[in-house]
Scaffold this motif. Structure first.
Motif, short mmCIF file in Angstrom:
data_model
loop_
_atom_site.label_atom_id
_atom_site.label_comp_id
_atom_site.label_asym_id
_atom_site.label_seq_id
_atom_site.Cartn_x
_atom_site.Cartn_y
_atom_site.Cartn_z
N PHE A 28 16.19 -21.32 27.87
CA PHE A 28 15.44 -22.30 28.65
C PHE A 28 13.98 -22.37 28.19
O PHE A 28 13.41 -23.45 28.05
CB PHE A 28 15.53 -21.93 30.13
CG PHE A 28 15.04 -22.97 31.07
CD1 PHE A 28 15.65 -24.22 31.13
CD2 PHE A 28 13.99 -22.71 31.92
CE1 PHE A 28 15.20 -25.18 32.01
CE2 PHE A 28 13.54 -23.67 32.80
CZ PHE A 28 14.14 -24.91 32.85
N ILE A 29 13.39 -21.22 27.89
CA ILE A 29 12.00 -21.18 27.42
C ILE A 29 11.90 -21.80 26.03
O ILE A 29 10.98 -22.58 25.76
CB ILE A 29 11.48 -19.73 27.43
CG1 ILE A 29 11.32 -19.26 28.88
CG2 ILE A 29 10.17 -19.60 26.66
CD1 ILE A 29 11.04 -17.79 29.03
N ALA A 37 6.82 -29.46 22.24
CA ALA A 37 6.33 -29.74 20.88
C ALA A 37 6.71 -31.15 20.44
O ALA A 37 5.89 -31.87 19.85
CB ALA A 37 6.88 -28.71 19.90
N LEU A 38 7.95 -31.56 20.71
CA LEU A 38 8.36 -32.93 20.37
C LEU A 38 7.53 -33.96 21.13
O LEU A 38 7.14 -34.98 20.58
CB LEU A 38 9.84 -33.13 20.68
CG LEU A 38 10.82 -32.61 19.66
CD1 LEU A 38 12.25 -32.73 20.18
CD2 LEU A 38 10.68 -33.35 18.35
N ILE A 52 0.61 -22.45 25.94
CA ILE A 52 1.14 -22.19 27.28
C ILE A 52 1.28 -23.51 28.05
O ILE A 52 2.30 -23.73 28.72
CB ILE A 52 0.24 -21.20 28.05
CG1 ILE A 52 0.15 -19.86 27.33
CG2 ILE A 52 0.72 -21.02 29.48
CD1 ILE A 52 1.46 -19.12 27.20
N ALA A 53 0.29 -24.38 27.95
CA ALA A 53 0.38 -25.68 28.61
C ALA A 53 1.51 -26.50 28.03
O ALA A 53 2.25 -27.17 28.76
CB ALA A 53 -0.95 -26.43 28.48
N THR A 54 1.68 -26.45 26.71
CA THR A 54 2.80 -27.15 26.07
C THR A 54 4.12 -26.61 26.58
O THR A 54 5.04 -27.38 26.89
CB THR A 54 2.72 -26.99 24.54
OG1 THR A 54 1.47 -27.51 24.09
CG2 THR A 54 3.85 -27.70 23.85
N LEU A 56 4.74 -25.01 29.48
CA LEU A 56 4.93 -25.35 30.89
C LEU A 56 5.29 -26.82 31.07
O LEU A 56 6.17 -27.15 31.87
CB LEU A 56 3.69 -24.99 31.70
CG LEU A 56 3.38 -23.49 31.80
CD1 LEU A 56 2.07 -23.26 32.52
CD2 LEU A 56 4.52 -22.76 32.49
N LEU A 57 4.62 -27.70 30.34
CA LEU A 57 4.94 -29.13 30.45
C LEU A 57 6.32 -29.42 29.86
O LEU A 57 7.05 -30.28 30.37
CB LEU A 57 3.86 -29.97 29.77
CG LEU A 57 2.49 -29.91 30.47
CD1 LEU A 57 1.43 -30.61 29.63
CD2 LEU A 57 2.55 -30.49 31.86
N GLY A 58 6.68 -28.72 28.80
CA GLY A 58 8.02 -28.87 28.24
C GLY A 58 9.10 -28.37 29.19
O GLY A 58 10.15 -28.99 29.34
N LEU A 59 8.83 -27.24 29.86
CA LEU A 59 9.78 -26.73 30.86
C LEU A 59 9.93 -27.70 32.03
O LEU A 59 11.03 -27.97 32.49
CB LEU A 59 9.34 -25.36 31.37
CG LEU A 59 9.49 -24.19 30.40
CD1 LEU A 59 8.85 -22.94 30.98
CD2 LEU A 59 10.95 -23.94 30.09
N ALA A 60 8.80 -28.23 32.49
CA ALA A 60 8.86 -29.20 33.58
C ALA A 60 9.62 -30.45 33.15
O ALA A 60 10.44 -30.99 33.90
CB ALA A 60 7.45 -29.57 34.04
#
Length: 110
Positions: A28-29, A37-38, A52-54, A56-60
């Motif tokens: 998942f991470i 990144a995409l 870290i922001a990338t 977290l935003l990717g996880l969201a």
């Protein structure tokens, strides 16, 4: 003689368990990093976001994509499918744009 064993009862409907093993969480991470990144590659311009922001935003974005794919009936929230992946990237692009707008407005005030 009366049996001491309780009568067998039907357990009723069961709820499928979510796999929370370490491998699933790592996957998942990694998916969040790839989606983030995409999204940063697709979004034009330079983004002032940390890794870290990338993440977290990717996880969201991946959660949003999974929920929408689940609502459309293409699979489970945590299941990797094409529609969920595409929606996750689009959601992450929107989230990155929102994060830029928020941090950009803070930087302009200072």
């Amino acid at each position: 003689m009366v049996s001491a064993r309780p009568a067998h009862r039907h357990p009723g409907p069961t709820i499928p368990a979510i796999n929370t093993s370490g491998g699933a969480m790592i996957g998942f991470i990694v998916a969040g990093l790839v989606i983030g990144a995409l999204a940063r590659l697709i979004k034009p311009g330079k983004q002032n976001l940390s890794i870290i922001a990338t993440l977290l935003l990717g996880l969201a974005g991946s959660v949003i994509g999974g929920v929408i794919a689940n609502l459309l009936g293409t699979g489970s929230i945590f299941e990797l499918n094409v529609l969920g992946f595409i929606v996750a990237v689009i959601a992450a692009v929107a989230l990155i744009g929102t994060a830029e707008a928020i941090t950009g407005s803070r930087n302009r005030r200072a």
